[in-house]
Design a protein around this motif. Structure first.
Motif, mmCIF file in Angstrom:
data_model
loop_
_atom_site.group_PDB
_atom_site.id
_atom_site.type_symbol
_atom_site.label_atom_id
_atom_site.label_comp_id
_atom_site.label_asym_id
_atom_site.label_seq_id
_atom_site.Cartn_x
_atom_site.Cartn_y
_atom_site.Cartn_z
ATOM 1 N N MET A 1 0.847 -1.264 -0.017
ATOM 2 C CA MET A 1 0.057 -0.010 0.045
ATOM 3 C C MET A 1 0.855 1.305 -0.067
ATOM 4 O O MET A 1 1.914 1.198 0.545
ATOM 5 C CB MET A 1 -0.955 0.111 1.198
ATOM 6 N N GLY B 1 -1.986 5.516 1.594
ATOM 7 C CA GLY B 1 -2.991 4.508 2.067
ATOM 8 C C GLY B 1 -2.356 4.028 3.482
ATOM 9 O O GLY B 1 -3.404 3.779 4.231
ATOM 10 N N THR C 1 -5.054 4.190 6.816
ATOM 11 C CA THR C 1 -5.407 3.301 8.099
ATOM 12 C C THR C 1 -5.188 3.925 9.549
ATOM 13 O O THR C 1 -5.913 3.581 10.206
ATOM 14 C CB THR C 1 -4.340 2.059 7.756
ATOM 15 N N ARG D 1 -9.452 8.213 1.998
ATOM 16 C CA ARG D 1 -10.274 7.235 2.700
ATOM 17 C C ARG D 1 -11.475 6.894 1.744
ATOM 18 O O ARG D 1 -11.620 5.564 1.583
ATOM 19 C CB ARG D 1 -10.575 7.777 3.902
ATOM 20 N N VAL E 1 -10.359 4.322 -0.879
ATOM 21 C CA VAL E 1 -9.816 3.082 -0.157
ATOM 22 C C VAL E 1 -11.116 2.434 0.065
ATOM 23 O O VAL E 1 -11.077 0.970 -0.299
ATOM 24 C CB VAL E 1 -9.330 3.281 1.295
ATOM 25 N N ASN F 1 -4.661 4.050 -4.172
ATOM 26 C CA ASN F 1 -5.553 3.531 -3.012
ATOM 27 C C ASN F 1 -6.639 2.917 -3.014
ATOM 28 O O ASN F 1 -7.205 2.385 -2.151
ATOM 29 C CB ASN F 1 -5.675 4.943 -2.096
ATOM 30 N N ASP G 1 -8.953 -0.203 -4.024
ATOM 31 C CA ASP G 1 -8.741 -1.771 -3.951
ATOM 32 C C ASP G 1 -8.384 -2.429 -5.121
ATOM 33 O O ASP G 1 -9.217 -2.112 -6.153
ATOM 34 C CB ASP G 1 -9.839 -2.289 -3.213
#
Length: 514
Positions: A1, A5, A9, A73, A76, A100, A102
């Protein structure tokens, strides 16, 4: 990541006060778009089966918007991402998506995919109309042989300069902020990998910028190119070259045998990702890349004539050039604002038929991601396409009611080529002053003559660009013509959907020109 990214988290675990829009798994397809306009198209197709948000807020400029941590975010958590691309969005927006998102999510470039659904594209041709050469930077080729993608960075660094004074390369944003690419006054930063004297471009794109030289004479400027495929990979060297610049002196004093003098039109100092070479692309007439010729760096002499003699403007953002009022030689940035782009005009939606192609791409992408919703997506898309078909007829009919002799568009932003091409409007001009100085008398005279000679009854201003429209509004007031609104890239509190936007534009054109 990516590092970004990783920060996402950490922020989520820490319990950030502003929860991400797309974090809740409520059974809906989570969608992120780059702009509010695309958000609206997706919402009309997806209906209640999607939860959609945009990275660029309404009223923001997709050409210059920088993503926030909250935007990251949202990426993500997304199941599907839609961007316009063809260089519409700021490169960091595209990098945020691609770094970022998926790996199982769909990542759709609408303008490119819409061509398969009969969207029509228009080449981007720039008439910069400067008294000096417009000198930009270009990354030519897609770097596919190195595994480059749309999130990769092409790094063009100034590594050495000789000459009587300092050299600066910088970009002025829409609201007067400056982004310094090259600054030789403190030495080029060889010990830091040239990160502080480097321009960054996407592959197959070019950028506008200003160049400043503090004293007259002959300069030699060396540029080195590298390709950063991704943030973890070591940059790949792509070659280097030295260019000669004649500042305030005859180009014949350069000592370059068989020199090609770049003294007008459009030129780009170019890194070729396919040939691993640095050279100049030059077109004296100022057209696009297709009309530019390759000039080896060793044959180039860039002419910075005495007509380029200028003064450092007031304002702290220009203090790196010296004291306000100091004499400098400047090749100005051709177009106001941060303007990194490719060879295709990215504003396809100004032709409603192209927006209909976008809708078909969105429908099929959502079906692929959520097959159980296929019937809903097809039903919604069919209803929305019928609405857009009616909108296309409305725009066409409203503009057709404007007498042909009055169907001229003068505005602040060259975003309406598709509108003009599809509905019979003529682009008479857009305001592109040298953003580093006050508009010249020649700039104002040209705009004044355009309005007067064509008997233009109104000029058009995008609401989100009001801060950079003083020249347009002042000249309009002097000539006694109206200043009317038109929407290009973004919504606001008054216009909140694509259909509203295009109806508003058609009505505004009809009322103000007809």
């Amino acid at each position: 990541m990516s590092l970004i990214g990783g920060l996402v988290t950490i922020a989520v675990l820490a319990g950030c006060s502003a929860p991400p829009v797309l974090s809740a798994r409520d059974g809906r397809v989570q969608v992120v778009t780059t702009t509010g306009l695309l958000r609206d198209l997706v919402q009309n197709v997806g209906g209640d089966r999607v939860n959609v948000t945009s990275l660029v807020p309404d009223g923001g400029d997709p050409h210059s918007y920088e993503p926030s941590l909250r935007d990251v975010r949202n990426v993500v958590y997304a199941d599907v991402a839609f961007s316009n691309y063809v260089m519409l969005e700021e490169h960091n927006i595209i990098k945020t998506l691609d770094a970022n998102l998926d790996e199982d999510a769909r990542n759709v470039s609408l303008a490119e995919d819409a061509v398969k659904y009969a969207a029509e594209i228009i080449p981007l041709v720039e008439d910069v109309s400067l008294d000096t050469v417009w000198l930009g930077l270009r990354a030519r080729g897609d770097g596919a042989k190195y595994g480059a993608n749309r999130a990769s960075d092409v790094l063009l660094s100034a590594t050495k300069v000789t000459g009587p004074g300092a050299v600066f390369g910088y970009l002025t944003g829409s609201f007067g902020d400056t982004d310094i690419y090259f600054n030789s006054s403190d030495g080029f930063d060889a010990g830091n990998g040239f990160r502080d004297d480097t321009a960054t471009l996407p592959a197959d794109a070019h950028t506008h910028m200003s160049w400043v030289f503090t004293k007259p004479g002959i300069y030699k400027l060396t540029l080195a190119a590298r390709l950063q495929v991704d943030q973890q990979a070591k940059p790949v060297p792509l070659g280097e070259a030295t260019f000669t610049v004649a500042v305030g002196v005859p180009p014949s004093e350069s000592g370059v045998d068989g020199a090609v003098v770049l003294d007008r039109g459009h030129a780009d100092l170019t890194v070729d990702l396919d040939r691993d070479e640095v050279y100049a692309l030059y077109d004296p007439q100022g057209g696009g890349e297709s009309s530019q010729i390759v000039v080896p760096a060793g044959k180039v002499v860039i002419d910075v004539p005495n007509t380029a003699l200028d003064e450092v403007p007031a304002g702290g953002q220009y203090s790196f050039l010296g004291r306000a009022g100091d004499r400098i030689y400047q090749l100005p940035q051709a177009v106001l604002g941060k303007h990194v782009h490719g060879e295709i005009d990215p504003h396809l939606w100004q032709n409603v038929r192209n927006a209909m192609s976008y809708v078909e791409v969105i429908r099929d992408a959502l079906i692929e991601r959520d097959p159980e919703g296929a019937r809903t997506y097809r039903r919604n898309a069919t209803a929305y396409l019928a609405e857009l078909d009616a909108l296309d007829r409305y725009v066409r009919d409203r503009i057709a009611g404007i007498p042909d002799a009055r169907r001229y568009l003068v505005t602040t932003h060259d975003a309406f080529g598709y509108l003009a091409d599809a509905y019979g409007v003529k682009i008479a001009g857009f305001v592109t002053p040298n953003p580093a100085t006050e508009p010249s008398l020649a700039d104002r005279r040209k705009l004044t003559d355009t309005i007067r000679n064509l008997r233009v009854p109104a000029v058009f201003l995008e609401p989100n660009l009001a801060a950079r429209s003083s020249t347009l509004t002042e000249v309009a007031e002097e000539q006694g013509v109206r200043v009317c609104s038109i929407y290009g890239d973004t919504f606001d509190g008054d216009v909140t959907t694509y259909v509203q936007m295009m109806r508003f534009n058609a009505d505004s054109l009809r009322e103000c020109l007809g």
